[in-house]
Design a protein around this motif. Structure first.
Motif, PDB file in Angstrom:
ATOM      1  N   LEU A  37       1.458   2.674  11.648  1.00 35.37           N
ATOM      2  CA  LEU A  37       0.212   3.258  12.144  1.00 35.37           C
ATOM      3  C   LEU A  37      -0.367   4.176  11.067  1.00 35.37           C
ATOM      4  N   PRO A  38      -1.686   4.247  10.960  1.00 35.55           N
ATOM      5  CA  PRO A  38      -2.293   5.144   9.977  1.00 35.55           C
ATOM      6  C   PRO A  38      -2.028   6.602  10.327  1.00 35.55           C
ATOM      7  N   SER A  39      -2.028   7.430   9.313  1.00 35.46           N
ATOM      8  CA  SER A  39      -1.872   8.876   9.512  1.00 35.46           C
ATOM      9  C   SER A  39      -3.224   9.561   9.354  1.00 35.46           C
ATOM     10  N   ASN A  40      -3.387  10.695  10.031  1.00 34.42           N
ATOM     11  CA  ASN A  40      -4.611  11.485   9.844  1.00 34.42           C
ATOM     12  C   ASN A  40      -4.316  12.802   9.137  1.00 34.42           C
ATOM     13  N   ASN A  41      -3.130  12.868   8.502  1.00 35.74           N
ATOM     14  CA  ASN A  41      -2.721  14.072   7.783  1.00 35.74           C
ATOM     15  C   ASN A  41      -2.856  13.822   6.281  1.00 35.74           C
ATOM     16  N   LEU A  42      -3.662  14.615   5.625  1.00 37.44           N
ATOM     17  CA  LEU A  42      -3.963  14.394   4.202  1.00 37.44           C
ATOM     18  C   LEU A  42      -2.704  14.408   3.349  1.00 37.44           C
ATOM     19  N   ALA A  43      -1.821  15.385   3.573  1.00 36.38           N
ATOM     20  CA  ALA A  43      -0.601  15.485   2.764  1.00 36.38           C
ATOM     21  C   ALA A  43       0.294  14.266   2.989  1.00 36.38           C
ATOM     22  N   GLU A  44       0.377  13.818   4.237  1.00 44.03           N
ATOM     23  CA  GLU A  44       1.215  12.661   4.541  1.00 44.03           C
ATOM     24  C   GLU A  44       0.652  11.399   3.910  1.00 44.03           C
ATOM     25  N   VAL A  45      -0.671  11.221   3.997  1.00 45.39           N
ATOM     26  CA  VAL A  45      -1.310  10.051   3.387  1.00 45.39           C
ATOM     27  C   VAL A  45      -1.128  10.084   1.876  1.00 45.39           C
ATOM     28  N   ASP A  46      -1.259  11.277   1.294  1.00 47.96           N
ATOM     29  CA  ASP A  46      -1.079  11.417  -0.154  1.00 47.96           C
ATOM     30  C   ASP A  46       0.328  10.997  -0.573  1.00 47.96           C
ATOM     31  N   LEU A  47       1.338  11.389   0.223  1.00 43.80           N
ATOM     32  CA  LEU A  47       2.719  11.026  -0.097  1.00 43.80           C
ATOM     33  C   LEU A  47       2.943   9.528   0.079  1.00 43.80           C
ATOM     34  N   LEU A  48       2.397   8.960   1.158  1.00 50.51           N
ATOM     35  CA  LEU A  48       2.534   7.515   1.390  1.00 50.51           C
ATOM     36  C   LEU A  48       1.955   6.722   0.224  1.00 50.51           C
ATOM     37  N   LEU A  49       0.762   7.129  -0.219  1.00 50.61           N
ATOM     38  CA  LEU A  49       0.108   6.429  -1.321  1.00 50.61           C
ATOM     39  C   LEU A  49       0.854   6.641  -2.636  1.00 50.61           C
ATOM     40  N   LYS A  50       1.419   7.830  -2.812  1.00 51.01           N
ATOM     41  CA  LYS A  50       2.169   8.099  -4.047  1.00 51.01           C
ATOM     42  C   LYS A  50       3.394   7.186  -4.126  1.00 51.01           C
ATOM     43  N   LYS A  51       4.089   7.007  -3.002  1.00 48.86           N
ATOM     44  CA  LYS A  51       5.260   6.121  -2.986  1.00 48.86           C
ATOM     45  C   LYS A  51       4.856   4.685  -3.308  1.00 48.86           C
ATOM     46  N   THR A  52       3.742   4.262  -2.710  1.00 48.11           N
ATOM     47  CA  THR A  52       3.264   2.909  -3.003  1.00 48.11           C
ATOM     48  C   THR A  52       2.872   2.784  -4.468  1.00 48.11           C
ATOM     49  N   GLY A  53       2.171   3.798  -4.978  1.00 43.13           N
ATOM     50  CA  GLY A  53       1.752   3.771  -6.376  1.00 43.13           C
ATOM     51  C   GLY A  53       2.930   3.761  -7.327  1.00 43.13           C
ATOM     52  N   ASP A  54       3.977   4.525  -7.014  1.00 41.93           N
ATOM     53  CA  ASP A  54       5.159   4.547  -7.873  1.00 41.93           C
ATOM     54  C   ASP A  54       5.883   3.197  -7.837  1.00 41.93           C
ATOM     55  N   ALA A  55       5.966   2.593  -6.644  1.00 45.05           N
ATOM     56  CA  ALA A  55       6.572   1.257  -6.549  1.00 45.05           C
ATOM     57  C   ALA A  55       5.751   0.258  -7.348  1.00 45.05           C
ATOM     58  N   TYR A  56       4.438   0.393  -7.279  1.00 45.72           N
ATOM     59  CA  TYR A  56       3.529  -0.487  -8.025  1.00 45.72           C
ATOM     60  C   TYR A  56       3.776  -0.360  -9.528  1.00 45.72           C
TER      61      TYR A  56
END
Length: 434
Positions: A37-56
């Motif tokens: 499910l999507p998050s509406n928390n900026l810090a949480e979204v930032d961390l989720l995207l950072k993990k994806t970006g690092d895996a990328y």
């Protein structure tokens, strides 16, 4: 986020999660992908995207690690901790978990100089080469324990092999004997009730002294254990019993060790799921030619050459959309089949994707806002003749949206005011927009 499942479905995030699921290696990861499910928390979204970006980035530099075909063995480990003896199949699954844990850990150690936000997951991986080797050394398959599992088992099986060879040699002497040629139904050694026997014609029963263990369906053949091999058959039966006991002891010993190492293996499995999820997101991004968006909590949306990820690449028309700087309301007009609905869905879907930790199919410098809620009333019905019930259902959705939405929300409405008198519909649309 506060958006309803209906809005998520209307924007087709569930279909994108289906694509993500297909990129996962492990069954538990694939199921988890479908439940994101999507998050509406900026810090949480930032961390989720950072993990994806690092895996990328890791995939780009070193390729993807292999997660094999690891199964969830937590229930097996719980049973082992409770004192149960595990089956060979369960122990092989545990061995596969240890093999993949070691493989993924070694993959990361080969690029140890590259620090990422995924390092905590890699650090939770606990290889156990000793126990991994012991399992695969002891168990050949789900149905076969290796002779080398213990010196006792090897000795028992050696004696079994010798006894079987001995008994077959004695029985073959009977088969080759001219004296008994006329007494035998077939010149073969077979087994009945775990004992070696020869097939004797019923009328010659008395010619071969021994124990009858079975008869043919016609009654014409008796399967007789000659007295000369009874003792050896008894020895084989005892050895088979010892073999079974030794196998049970080996499985119990392996199960006891599995219980000792269970906590580290459970932690390793959880870490593998997290890593598999991150690399699934990265591989989906590669297949979509997606980019990492900038994110904000101030309502700014800038999508440059954004593409709907569910439309074929050779037919999708990129769009560029700006919202939240000079204006906060955007009205799209145009002819039928002009792409209005797709544009709405693209804005909403890419927003939900980013807030789920997914990179988006757009150009670099694209920006996504993390909204408190995303609401959508988007119907696929494009006919001029819309029934009153369809209009009413849209009105119910819009009333609920107006009740829940605020200045921190993204609201997407397709065909606003359609399905009723044009003048009344236009007035209604103006009132809703205001």
């Amino acid at each position: 986020m506060n958006e309803t499942k209906r809005s998520i479905k209307a924007l087709e995030l569930d279909k994108v999660l289906g694509l993500l699921s297909s990129k996962a290696s492990l069954n538990d990861t694939a199921e988890r992908c479908l439940e994101l499910l999507p998050s509406n928390n900026l810090a949480e979204v930032d961390l989720l995207l950072k993990k994806t970006g690092d895996a990328y980035s890791l995939v780009n530099k070193f390729g993807s690690p292999s997660f094999g075909s690891v199964k969830n063995v937590n229930s097996y480990l719980s049973n082992a901790k409770a004192g149960a003896s595990l089956s060979p199949a369960a122990l092989l699954s545990i061995g596969e978990l240890l093999r993949v844990t070691r493989s993924v850990k070694e993959w990361k150690e080969s690029n140890a100089g590259f620090k990422t936000s995924l390092d905590d997951y890699f650090n939770l991986l606990s290889p156990n080469k000793y126990f991994e080797d012991k399992i695969f050394f002891s168990i050949k398959s789900e149905d076969e324990i290796s002779d080398n599992a213990s010196p006792e088992l090897a000795d028992i099986r050696r004696k079994l092999k010798n006894a079987a060879a001995n008994i077959k040699s004695r029985l073959e002497q009977i088969l080759r004997s001219p004296t008994h040629a006329a007494h035998l139904q077939d010149l073969v050694v077979t087994q009945r009730q775990g004992r070696y026997v020869v097939p004797v014609k019923a009328e010659h029963r008395s010619q071969i002294p021994g124990l009858v263990h079975d008869t043919s369906s016609s009654g014409a053949t008796l399967f007789i254990e000659p007295m000369s091999v009874v003792e050896i058959n008894n020895e084989i039966k005892v050895l088979i019993s010892k073999e079974k006991e030794e196998i049970e002891r080996i499985l119990a010993e392996l199960s006891s060790e599995a219980a000792q190492f269970s906590d580290s293996m459970i932690a390793s499995y959880s870490a593998l799921i997290e890593l598999d999820l991150c690399f699934a997101k990265a591989n989906l991004a590669y297949s979509m030619k997606a980019v990492m968006p900038r994110i904000n909590a101030s309502g700014r949306v800038y999508l440059k050459n954004a593409r709907h990820p569910l439309i074929a690449k050779n037919s999708v028309v990129p769009i560029t959309v700006t919202l939240g700087d000079d204006y906060s309301v955007l009205i799209i007009t145009g002819p039928n089949t002009g792409g209005k609905t797709v544009s709405l869905k693209t804005v909403g879907l890419l927003t939900l994707m980013a807030c789920t930790g997914l990179m988006i199919p757009a150009d670099d410098s694209s920006e996504i806002a993390v909204f408190d809620g995303v609401y959508a009333d988007i119907g696929d019905e494009q006919s001029i003749e819309q029934s009153l019930s369809t209009f009413s259902s849209h009105m119910v959705n819009i009333v609920n949206i107006l009740k829940d939405a605020d200045e921190e929300s993204l609201v997407l409405i397709d065909e606003l005011g359609a399905g009723t008198d044009p003048v009344e519909g236009a007035a209604l649309a103006m009132a809703i927009l205001e």
